[in-house]
Design a protein around this motif. Structure first.
Motif, mmCIF file in Angstrom:
data_model
loop_
_atom_site.group_PDB
_atom_site.id
_atom_site.type_symbol
_atom_site.label_atom_id
_atom_site.label_comp_id
_atom_site.label_asym_id
_atom_site.label_seq_id
_atom_site.Cartn_x
_atom_site.Cartn_y
_atom_site.Cartn_z
ATOM 1 N N GLY A 1 23.502 -91.420 83.197
ATOM 2 C CA GLY A 1 22.776 -92.277 82.261
ATOM 3 C C GLY A 1 23.240 -92.116 80.827
ATOM 4 N N GLY A 2 24.489 -91.658 80.647
ATOM 5 C CA GLY A 2 25.015 -91.471 79.296
ATOM 6 C C GLY A 2 26.470 -91.875 79.202
ATOM 7 N N HIS A 3 27.212 -91.239 78.308
ATOM 8 C CA HIS A 3 28.635 -91.528 78.112
ATOM 9 C C HIS A 3 29.314 -90.255 77.622
ATOM 10 C CE1 HIS A 3 28.030 -91.574 73.712
ATOM 11 N NE2 HIS A 3 26.880 -92.193 73.996
ATOM 12 N N LEU A 4 30.640 -90.223 77.716
ATOM 13 C CA LEU A 4 31.371 -89.077 77.163
ATOM 14 C C LEU A 4 31.044 -88.955 75.678
ATOM 15 C CD1 LEU A 4 35.005 -88.969 78.640
ATOM 16 C CD2 LEU A 4 33.278 -87.161 78.699
ATOM 17 N N ILE A 5 30.928 -87.729 75.226
ATOM 18 C CA ILE A 5 30.505 -87.495 73.850
ATOM 19 C C ILE A 5 31.413 -88.219 72.854
ATOM 20 C CG2 ILE A 5 31.854 -85.365 73.682
ATOM 21 C CD1 ILE A 5 29.629 -84.262 71.863
ATOM 22 N N SER A 6 30.776 -88.844 71.882
ATOM 23 C CA SER A 6 31.488 -89.531 70.803
ATOM 24 C C SER A 6 31.107 -88.840 69.495
ATOM 25 C CB SER A 6 31.100 -91.012 70.768
ATOM 26 O OG SER A 6 31.783 -91.689 69.735
ATOM 27 N N LEU A 7 31.954 -87.916 69.063
ATOM 28 C CA LEU A 7 31.645 -87.099 67.882
ATOM 29 C C LEU A 7 31.762 -87.918 66.598
ATOM 30 C CD1 LEU A 7 33.559 -83.877 68.975
ATOM 31 C CD2 LEU A 7 31.073 -84.098 68.703
ATOM 32 N N ASP A 8 30.745 -87.779 65.755
ATOM 33 C CA ASP A 8 30.724 -88.521 64.494
ATOM 34 C C ASP A 8 31.126 -87.668 63.293
ATOM 35 O OD1 ASP A 8 29.833 -90.851 65.741
ATOM 36 O OD2 ASP A 8 27.724 -90.242 65.583
ATOM 37 N N SER A 9 30.944 -86.345 63.422
ATOM 38 C CA SER A 9 31.179 -85.499 62.243
ATOM 39 C C SER A 9 31.395 -84.047 62.660
ATOM 40 C CB SER A 9 29.983 -85.582 61.286
ATOM 41 O OG SER A 9 28.827 -85.058 61.922
ATOM 42 N N GLN A 10 31.855 -83.252 61.706
ATOM 43 C CA GLN A 10 32.039 -81.825 61.949
ATOM 44 C C GLN A 10 30.694 -81.135 62.142
ATOM 45 O OE1 GLN A 10 35.081 -80.137 62.254
ATOM 46 N NE2 GLN A 10 33.740 -78.448 62.935
ATOM 47 N N SER A 11 29.685 -81.606 61.453
ATOM 48 C CA SER A 11 28.359 -80.990 61.588
ATOM 49 C C SER A 11 27.813 -81.195 63.006
ATOM 50 C CB SER A 11 27.394 -81.571 60.551
ATOM 51 O OG SER A 11 27.247 -82.972 60.734
ATOM 52 N N ARG B 1 40.881 -94.349 69.781
ATOM 53 C CA ARG B 1 39.603 -95.048 69.710
ATOM 54 C C ARG B 1 38.529 -94.292 70.498
ATOM 55 N NH1 ARG B 1 40.597 -100.340 67.997
ATOM 56 N NH2 ARG B 1 42.797 -100.983 68.127
ATOM 57 N N SER B 2 37.310 -94.572 70.136
ATOM 58 C CA SER B 2 36.169 -94.062 70.904
ATOM 59 C C SER B 2 35.911 -95.031 72.059
ATOM 60 C CB SER B 2 34.922 -93.967 70.018
ATOM 61 O OG SER B 2 33.766 -93.831 70.817
ATOM 62 N N LEU B 3 35.883 -94.506 73.275
ATOM 63 C CA LEU B 3 35.586 -95.360 74.427
ATOM 64 C C LEU B 3 34.186 -95.948 74.313
ATOM 65 C CD1 LEU B 3 36.453 -96.373 77.270
ATOM 66 C CD2 LEU B 3 35.350 -94.336 78.207
ATOM 67 N N THR B 4 33.280 -95.218 73.692
ATOM 68 C CA THR B 4 31.888 -95.652 73.578
ATOM 69 C C THR B 4 31.744 -96.833 72.625
ATOM 70 O OG1 THR B 4 31.182 -93.373 73.957
ATOM 71 C CG2 THR B 4 29.537 -94.901 73.089
ATOM 72 N N THR B 5 32.398 -96.753 71.470
ATOM 73 C CA THR B 5 32.250 -97.805 70.455
ATOM 74 C C THR B 5 33.348 -98.857 70.532
ATOM 75 O OG1 THR B 5 33.537 -96.567 68.811
ATOM 76 C CG2 THR B 5 31.149 -96.147 68.914
ATOM 77 N N GLY B 6 34.512 -98.474 71.072
ATOM 78 C CA GLY B 6 35.634 -99.406 71.155
ATOM 79 C C GLY B 6 36.411 -99.543 69.856
ATOM 80 N N VAL B 7 36.050 -98.779 68.858
ATOM 81 C CA VAL B 7 36.746 -98.842 67.559
ATOM 82 C C VAL B 7 37.405 -97.491 67.273
ATOM 83 C CG1 VAL B 7 35.135 -100.569 66.685
ATOM 84 C CG2 VAL B 7 34.677 -98.137 66.283
ATOM 85 N N ARG B 8 38.210 -97.456 66.218
ATOM 86 C CA ARG B 8 38.876 -96.209 65.842
ATOM 87 C C ARG B 8 37.846 -95.113 65.614
ATOM 88 N NH1 ARG B 8 44.200 -96.158 63.593
ATOM 89 N NH2 ARG B 8 45.227 -98.207 63.721
ATOM 90 N N SER B 9 38.157 -93.943 66.108
ATOM 91 C CA SER B 9 37.247 -92.813 65.936
ATOM 92 C C SER B 9 37.132 -92.459 64.457
ATOM 93 C CB SER B 9 37.754 -91.602 66.717
ATOM 94 O OG SER B 9 37.785 -91.888 68.099
#
Length: 239
Positions: free
Chosen positions: A145-155, A184-192
């Motif tokens: 029920g989720g997705h591979l982690i899509s990291l947004d920041s170092q924090s 790219r992020s598989l979750t968002t489809g845009v550049r990480s």
């Protein structure tokens, strides 16, 4: 002797004559009716008896026909009841099988669905037992029920690191499968928006490293062959 016999004959003749004279026409009619009337009445009674027998035969035939129909109806009702009982039994057995299947499905779902834990402001699942390739990790996270982690920041990464094993590699959703050199992020489809590469990475060794994982004690990013088996981190869609 001859005179005696002659006298007897004369007496009989006279008696017969007198009887004939004394008998009235009505009495003669009555005497004549005795035989014919009795014969007529006997014939009439015989006809009545025959009719009664015929009526009895007709009544018996009708009753037999009605009884036969009733027997057929009873047989049909018994057959219908038996069919109904069989149908009800089949329905009950089907319901029981469906219930068993439902329990089995629930059991399997519980064995596959992993609980997400809240780390920082998000919910994650960290696989610690079974390795899989990058595509398998994508599929497993989807099952959870989720997705591979899509990291947004170092924090965000720093909050997760205490829950990771420094000796293990973990798949994340970053890849360049759609366009070489563009991650790219598989979750968002845009550049990480967050890329924390290991030194001299990404290097696309042998031209086959298209998927990204975390490695080393500080869990920096490295590009790698998508088919290799690593652990993975899932992220819940619901924060």
């Amino acid at each position: 002797m001859e005179y005696f016999l002659l006298g007897i004959l004369i007496f009989i003749s006279i008696g017969s004559f007198n009887y004939a004279q004394e008998t009235t026409p009505l009495e003669v009619s009555k005497n004549q009716c005795d035989g014919s009337c009795i014969q007529f009445l006997k014939s009439l009674l015989d006809n009545v008896g025959a009719m009664q027998k015929l009526w009895k035969v007709c009544d018996i035939s009708k009753l037999t026909n009605i009884q036969s129909r009733l027997d057929k109806i009873e047989d049909q009702m018994v057959t219908q009841e038996e069919n109904s009982a069989s149908f009800s039994k089949a329905i009950e057995e089907t319901k029981q099988k469906l219930l068993e299947q439902s329990k089995l499905i629930d059991k399997k779902k519980h064995s596959f669905l992993k609980p997400f834990q809240k780390i920082g402001s998000k919910y994650y699942y960290i696989e610690k037992q079974q390795k899989t390739n990058w595509f398998g990790a994508v599929h497993r996270c989807s099952e959870f029920g989720g997705h591979l982690i899509s990291l947004d920041s170092q924090s965000e990464l720093d909050a997760i690191i205490p829950h990771l094993d420094a000796k293990r590699f973990y798949w994340i959703d970053v890849n360049n499968l759609s366009e070489k050199g563009v991650y790219r992020s598989l979750t968002t489809g845009v550049r990480s928006t967050f890329l924390n590469w290991k030194r001299n990475e990404p290097n696309n060794a042998r031209g086959k490293e298209n998927c990204v994982h975390l490695q080393d004690s500080n869990f920096v990013m490295n590009d790698h062959i998508c088919g290799d088996l690593f652990y993975f981190i899932c992220e819940s869609f619901n924060e």
